[in-house]
Design an enzyme around this catalytic site. Structure first.
Site, PDB file in Angstrom:
ATOM      1  N   TRP A 102       0.823  -1.215   0.000  1.00  0.00           N
ATOM      2  CA  TRP A 102       0.000   0.000   0.000  1.00  0.00           C
ATOM      3  C   TRP A 102       0.851   1.257   0.000  1.00  0.00           C
ATOM      4  O   TRP A 102       0.485   2.264  -0.625  1.00  0.00           O
ATOM      5  CB  TRP A 102      -0.969  -0.020   1.179  1.00  0.00           C
ATOM      6  CG  TRP A 102      -1.926  -1.161   1.086  1.00  0.00           C
ATOM      7  CD1 TRP A 102      -2.014  -2.250   1.904  1.00  0.00           C
ATOM      8  CD2 TRP A 102      -2.913  -1.370   0.063  1.00  0.00           C
ATOM      9  NE1 TRP A 102      -2.992  -3.108   1.464  1.00  0.00           N
ATOM     10  CE2 TRP A 102      -3.562  -2.601   0.342  1.00  0.00           C
ATOM     11  CE3 TRP A 102      -3.314  -0.635  -1.057  1.00  0.00           C
ATOM     12  CZ2 TRP A 102      -4.592  -3.099  -0.462  1.00  0.00           C
ATOM     13  CZ3 TRP A 102      -4.336  -1.142  -1.865  1.00  0.00           C
ATOM     14  CH2 TRP A 102      -4.962  -2.347  -1.566  1.00  0.00           C
ATOM     15  N   ASP A 173      -0.861   6.857   6.697  1.00  0.00           N
ATOM     16  CA  ASP A 173      -1.984   5.996   6.337  1.00  0.00           C
ATOM     17  C   ASP A 173      -2.139   4.990   7.474  1.00  0.00           C
ATOM     18  O   ASP A 173      -1.322   4.093   7.636  1.00  0.00           O
ATOM     19  CB  ASP A 173      -1.694   5.294   5.005  1.00  0.00           C
ATOM     20  CG  ASP A 173      -2.766   4.281   4.626  1.00  0.00           C
ATOM     21  OD1 ASP A 173      -3.764   4.131   5.361  1.00  0.00           O
ATOM     22  OD2 ASP A 173      -2.582   3.603   3.589  1.00  0.00           O
ATOM     23  N   LYS A 197     -11.595  -1.464   8.542  1.00  0.00           N
ATOM     24  CA  LYS A 197     -10.807  -2.415   9.322  1.00  0.00           C
ATOM     25  C   LYS A 197     -11.257  -2.424  10.790  1.00  0.00           C
ATOM     26  O   LYS A 197     -11.561  -3.469  11.341  1.00  0.00           O
ATOM     27  CB  LYS A 197      -9.318  -2.062   9.270  1.00  0.00           C
ATOM     28  CG  LYS A 197      -8.781  -1.739   7.890  1.00  0.00           C
ATOM     29  CD  LYS A 197      -8.664  -2.955   7.005  1.00  0.00           C
ATOM     30  CE  LYS A 197      -7.902  -2.618   5.734  1.00  0.00           C
ATOM     31  NZ  LYS A 197      -7.714  -3.769   4.844  1.00  0.00           N
TER      32      LYS A 197
END
Length: 361
Positions: A102, A173, A197
Site C-alpha cells: 500500500w 496511512d 478495518k
C-alpha cells in the site's frame, strides 16, 4: 444461523452490539418514522449522528482543537492522490517510506502529481519482513511532508515507533491499525484511515488534519478535492456516506462504553500474544517471516510446510466456522486479521485448531 469467527482483512468484523443497535434502529431512527438511510444529510437527525461521531473521535484520541476531523469517501486509495494534491506544492518534494504494497501504491500515485522520493525501504525480492530503523532513512529536511503506512496488511509488519522528521509534517496511512490503541495525534500533520478495518464499513475514510496544513493547501485543484472545502463545510459539502458514518458512530459509542482505547489495546495485545505464542511454539510447522520487532498486532502472517497444507488448513478452518484466513493473493500463505472487533474467544478457538492441525501434520 450462528455468527462465524471473522478474520477477514477488510471489510472486517464489527462489534455485535453496534450491529444490533443498527438492526433495532434500521426502520425507525430515534422516533422519526424512517431509517437513518432515508434522512437528508442536511437534516437535524443525521446532523446529530454526524457530530456525535466527530465528538467521539475527538474524545477517544484526544484530538487537539487545531486539528480538523473530516469524513471523506473513496478509501485510502483515494487519499493516495488527495494528499499530494493538497500538500505537494509546485517546486516542492515529498518523502515516502516504503514498507509494503500500500505504501508502494501511495508513492506511485504521488509520482503522477509531483516530485517525490523514496526516503527508505525494506523491500527485498518484492517482499517486506521488517520496519526500517531511523538511521536507514534519508529524510529531506525541506520536504513538504513525509508519508508512512503504519501497518502493512499484506506482509504483516507494523511500526512500533515513529520516525523523527523534525519540522517536516508526518503523514500517516493508518487504515489497518487506526484506533487499535492510543496515539499522540500531535506527532502527525495528517492521518487518514479507511473505516473498514477497525471502526466501520467500507466507503468511508477518516482524516485528521492539522488546520495550518489544510489552510495552506493548494488552491489550484478542483474544489471537491480540497481538504479546506470539506473542513469549511463540516464534511457536508456534498452528500457523505451517511449510513457508514452512522455505523462508525455506533462503533465509537460502543468503544467508549466498554472502556475506551486502553481496553481495546489490552484485548489486542492479548490476541496477538495468543497467536504469536502458538506460532513460535511450533517453528517446525508454522513459519512467521516477519522479524519479531516488526510483527503486526493487526495482521498476523505465517506459512505452513507446503501450499497443499495451507489449502487444507484454510478449508478445514472454514468448516469449523473460521473465515478470512487465506493470505493476500500476492503473498499466499495464511493471514489472520485481529482487528478490534475480533473477540479473544475467537483467537482462542483458532489457536486450539492450529495446535490440533499441527499435531495431525
Amino acid at each position: 444461523m450462528p455468527r462465524v469467527h471473522n478474520f477477514n482483512a477488510g471489510p472486517a468484523a464489527l462489534p455485535l452490539p453496534a450491529l444490533e443497535r443498527a438492526q433495532r434502529e434500521l426502520l425507525d431512527h430515534d422516533g422519526t418514522g424512517m431509517s437513518i438511510i432515508e434522512h437528508s444529510h442536511r437534516g437535524k437527525a443525521f446532523e446529530a449522528v454526524h457530530n456525535e461521531a466527530i465528538s467521539l473521535l475527538r474524545q477517544l484520541l484526544d484530538v487537539p482543537d487545531d486539528y480538523h476531523v473530516l469524513f471523506q469517501y473513496g478509501g485510502a486509495s483515494h487519499q493516495f492522490a488527495v494528499v499530494p494534491l493538497n500538500l505537494l506544492h509546485a517546486g516542492r518534494s515529498a518523502d515516502y517510506i516504503i514498507t509494503g504494497g500500500w505504501s508502494e501504491k501511495a508513492y506511485q500515485e504521488a509520482e503522477r502529481i509531483g516530485t517525490v522520493r523514496v526516503a527508505g525501504t525494506t523491500e527485498v525480492d518484492k517482499r517486506y519482513t521488517r520496519i526500517p530503523r531511523q538511521e536507514e532513512l534519508t529524510l529531506d529536511p525541506n520536504a513538504a511532508y513525509v508519508h508512512m503506512t503504519t501497518n502493512n496488511t499484506l506482509f504483516g509488519t507494523q511500526w512500533h515507533w515513529l520516525p523523527e522528521t523534525g519540522d517536516v509534517p508526518l503523514v500517516a496511512d493508518m487504515s489497518s491499525d487506526f484506533l487499535w490503541r492510543r496515539i499522540d495525534v500531535r506527532r502527525f500533520g495528517l492521518i487518514y484511515a479507511g473505516a473498514q478495518k477497525n471502526i466501520g464499513p467500507s466507503g468511508l475514510t477518516v482524516v485528521l488534519a492539522r488546520k495550518d496544513l489544510v489552510d495552506g493547501g493548494r488552491k489550484d485543484i478542483p474544489t471537491i478535492f480540497r481538504y479546506a472545502t470539506h473542513a469549511t463545510n463540516n464534511s457536508l459539502y456534498n452528500t457523505p456516506p451517511t449510513f457508514a458514518i452512522y455505523l462508525v458512530r455506533n462503533v465509537l459509542a460502543y468503544t467508549v462504553e466498554t472502556g475506551g482505547l486502553d481496553e481495546v489495546e489490552r484485548r489486542n495485545r492479548r490476541k496477538a500474544e495468543l497467536l504469536y505464542g502458538t506460532i513460535d511454539e511450533r517453528p517446525d510447522f508454522f513459519r512467521a517471516p516477519v522479524e519479531a520487532a516488526s510483527r503486526s498486532f493487526m495482521n498476523v502472517v505465517f506459512r505452513l510446510p507446503s501450499e497443499e497444507l495451507e489449502k487444507r488448513f484454510i478449508a478445514e478452518a472454514a468448516r469449523e466456522g473460521m473465515v478470512g484466513l487465506a493470505g493476500h493473493r500476492s503473498t499466499g500463505g495464511i493471514r489472520v486479521s485481529l482487528y478490534n472487533a475480533v473477540e479473544v474467544a475467537s483467537v482462542e478457538f483458532l489457536v486450539s485448531f492450529m495446535r490440533a492441525f499441527a499435531s495431525r501434520g
